[in-house]
Design an enzyme around this catalytic site. Structure first.
Site, mmCIF file in Angstrom:
data_model
loop_
_atom_site.group_PDB
_atom_site.id
_atom_site.type_symbol
_atom_site.label_atom_id
_atom_site.label_comp_id
_atom_site.label_asym_id
_atom_site.label_seq_id
_atom_site.Cartn_x
_atom_site.Cartn_y
_atom_site.Cartn_z
ATOM 1 N N TYR A 143 -45.272 22.995 -32.321
ATOM 2 C CA TYR A 143 -44.429 23.083 -33.516
ATOM 3 C C TYR A 143 -43.529 21.858 -33.532
ATOM 4 O O TYR A 143 -42.897 21.535 -32.524
ATOM 5 C CB TYR A 143 -43.584 24.362 -33.458
ATOM 6 C CG TYR A 143 -42.620 24.529 -34.608
ATOM 7 C CD1 TYR A 143 -43.068 24.913 -35.872
ATOM 8 C CD2 TYR A 143 -41.257 24.314 -34.429
ATOM 9 C CE1 TYR A 143 -42.177 25.083 -36.927
ATOM 10 C CE2 TYR A 143 -40.364 24.475 -35.471
ATOM 11 C CZ TYR A 143 -40.827 24.865 -36.716
ATOM 12 O OH TYR A 143 -39.944 25.032 -37.758
ATOM 13 N N ASP A 238 -43.038 14.464 -29.080
ATOM 14 C CA ASP A 238 -41.951 15.279 -29.617
ATOM 15 C C ASP A 238 -41.190 15.854 -28.422
ATOM 16 O O ASP A 238 -41.601 16.865 -27.841
ATOM 17 C CB ASP A 238 -42.535 16.382 -30.500
ATOM 18 C CG ASP A 238 -41.467 17.329 -31.024
ATOM 19 O OD1 ASP A 238 -40.320 17.271 -30.525
ATOM 20 O OD2 ASP A 238 -41.774 18.138 -31.916
ATOM 21 N N LYS A 266 -31.819 18.824 -30.251
ATOM 22 C CA LYS A 266 -31.281 19.863 -29.360
ATOM 23 C C LYS A 266 -30.226 19.346 -28.363
ATOM 24 O O LYS A 266 -29.088 19.148 -28.749
ATOM 25 C CB LYS A 266 -32.423 20.582 -28.643
ATOM 26 C CG LYS A 266 -33.392 21.246 -29.672
ATOM 27 C CD LYS A 266 -34.155 22.398 -29.132
ATOM 28 C CE LYS A 266 -35.226 22.914 -30.072
ATOM 29 N NZ LYS A 266 -34.896 24.085 -30.813
#
Ligand code: HOZ
Length: 427
Positions: A143, A238, A266
């Protein structure tokens, strides 16, 4: 209308689509109403009824220092006193970029965004602009945020809610995304043979976290690097979840593989909204204003997020906390839980990488999304609710990662193991 103590979710659903601002938070796959949070501190999170939980979600990864770390809160407050958004560059942004570039050498130049989704979306656009090609490869169950091109066979909420295809994504765009099984280099080779000269990028979570934790196997990433270099395809890591989670740097530092572009988010925002995209100078210079590929954002490089991130990164750089300790605690937790399950004859495969882990309720191994989907999700839901009753807050989906922070203590681990033992008695 003011929410009373019992109807938070009912009230939310009247005014917020699905009652939540991000789908997995609705607890749809585990059933029941989601708990609403009042506050959090250290390793603990508190619901609106003032119940305390040991938190293993940690805002889905960012809170590596634990919640409300005093240095981070101080950095946010002192930045806020000077103004909360300027729409003009600040020195802190350069300092943050310098720090990240020094920690992750493949990132020669970077651009800050407001979220990981914006970073990956921009990385894809940039790869397309740089190569003049349109197709991309991603991997099933990975994702990369919710940009159109990346929602094909996606993990996280898309997997949790079993959403078929990508409604709302124009077919002509989805057709440009090829999704292949994670860890299957033969499938990548085949796709490159077939579409090679049309492929702009391969994007991958170097350690997958959004189908649950799945590690790359058998030199998967090194082979991706080799193939992409051979065929002029931009390799994008990613590292939104993995960046600064295992060491002061990215997963790429651990394995010595340099992608062309890296996406972060994050942890680097210390719990505030941020994303970063960076990589080879030659590619990054294609972004406007030095080049013609456009990306922009009023809140990009927001001073609160940048200063919260800087405070977090400075603590990590100064080795104020030990990654080795947090890894050891995670290892002990996973090993002891695994033993409890096997003593009861309950099949479980716990995938752990450093301080992130997922309990897959099946014998395993779990090396890709197809494997992950074999898990007993109904049993997962019962286990999840059992743990919540015991004061342990795990990710409310079989297809997500759990995290441990520097604020988690040995006592937290013991308490979690006791909770697991109690839960198993009632399952
Ligand atoms: N998709 C995110 C986890 N992989 C969830 C984000 C959230 O709900 O906050």
């Amino acid at each position: 209308m003011t929410a009373t103590k019992t109807n938070y979710f009912t009230d939310a659903r009247q005014v917020i689509a699905g009652g939540v601002n991000s789908p997995v938070r609705a607890w749809q796959s585990v059933g029941g109403d989601p708990l609403f949070v009042s506050h959090a501190r250290g390793s603990k999170i508190y619901d609106t009824a003032a119940r305390e939980y040991i938190d293993f979600v940690l805002s889905w990864g960012p809170m590596i220092l634990g919640h409300a770390h005093p240095d981070v809160i101080e950095a946010i407050c002192s930045a806020a006193r000077k103004g909360t958004s300027f729409g003009a560059p600040t020195e802190s942004e350069t300092q943050m970029a310098q720090l990240i570039c020094s920690a992750i050498p493949s990132m020669e130049l970077m651009r800050m965004t407001s979220s990981g989704t914006e970073a990956t979306m921009t990385a894809i656009r940039l790869a397309r602009g740089y190569t003049g090609r349109n197709m991309i490869i991603k991997f099933d169950g990975c994702y990369h945020g919710h940009a159109d091109s990346l929602l094909v066979q996606a993990g996280s909420g898309v997997a949790t809610l079993v959403i078929p295809g990508s409604p709302g994504v124009p077919e002509c765009l989805a057709e440009l995304t090829i999704s292949l099984p994670y860890n299957d280099i033969a499938a990548v080779q085949e796709a490159i043979e077939r579409y090679g000269s049309q492929l702009a990028a391969i994007i991958v979570e170097p350690v997958a976290g959004n189908m649950g934790v799945v590690e790359p196997q058998n030199g998967f990433l090194a082979k991706l690097r080799e193939l992409t270099t051979q065929h002029g395809i931009v390799l994008i890591f990613d590292e939104v979840i993995t960046g600064f989670r295992f060491i002061f740097g990215g997963y790429q530092n651990l394995v010595g593989i340099k992608p062309d572009l890296t996406c972060l988010g994050k942890i680097i925002g210390g719990g505030l909204p941020i994303g970063v995209l960076g990589g080879k100078k030659e590619i990054m210079e294609v972004l406007a204003p030095s080049g013609n590929v456009y990306q922009a954002g009023t809140l990009s490089g927001n001073p609160l997020a940048v200063n919260a991130g800087l405070a977090t990164l400075h603590l990590l750089q100064a080795k104020a906390y030990s990654y080795a300790d947090v890894d050891k605690r995670t290892e002990q937790l996973c090993r002891d839980m695994e033993n409890m399950f096997s003593a009861q004859g309950i099949p479980v495969c716990i995938n752990r990488f450093h301080s992130m882990f997922t309990l897959f309720f099946q014998a395993g191994p779990v090396n890709n999304f197809l494997d992950a989907k074999k898990s007993a999700t109904t049993f997962f839901a019962r286990f999840f609710h059992g743990m919540i009753k015991e004061g342990i807050w795990l990710a409310p989906s079989q297809f997500e990662a759990n995290f441990i922070s520097f604020a988690h203590t040995d006592a937290d681990i013991d308490c979690t193991l006791q909770a697991c033992a109690n839960t198993l008695k009632h399952l």
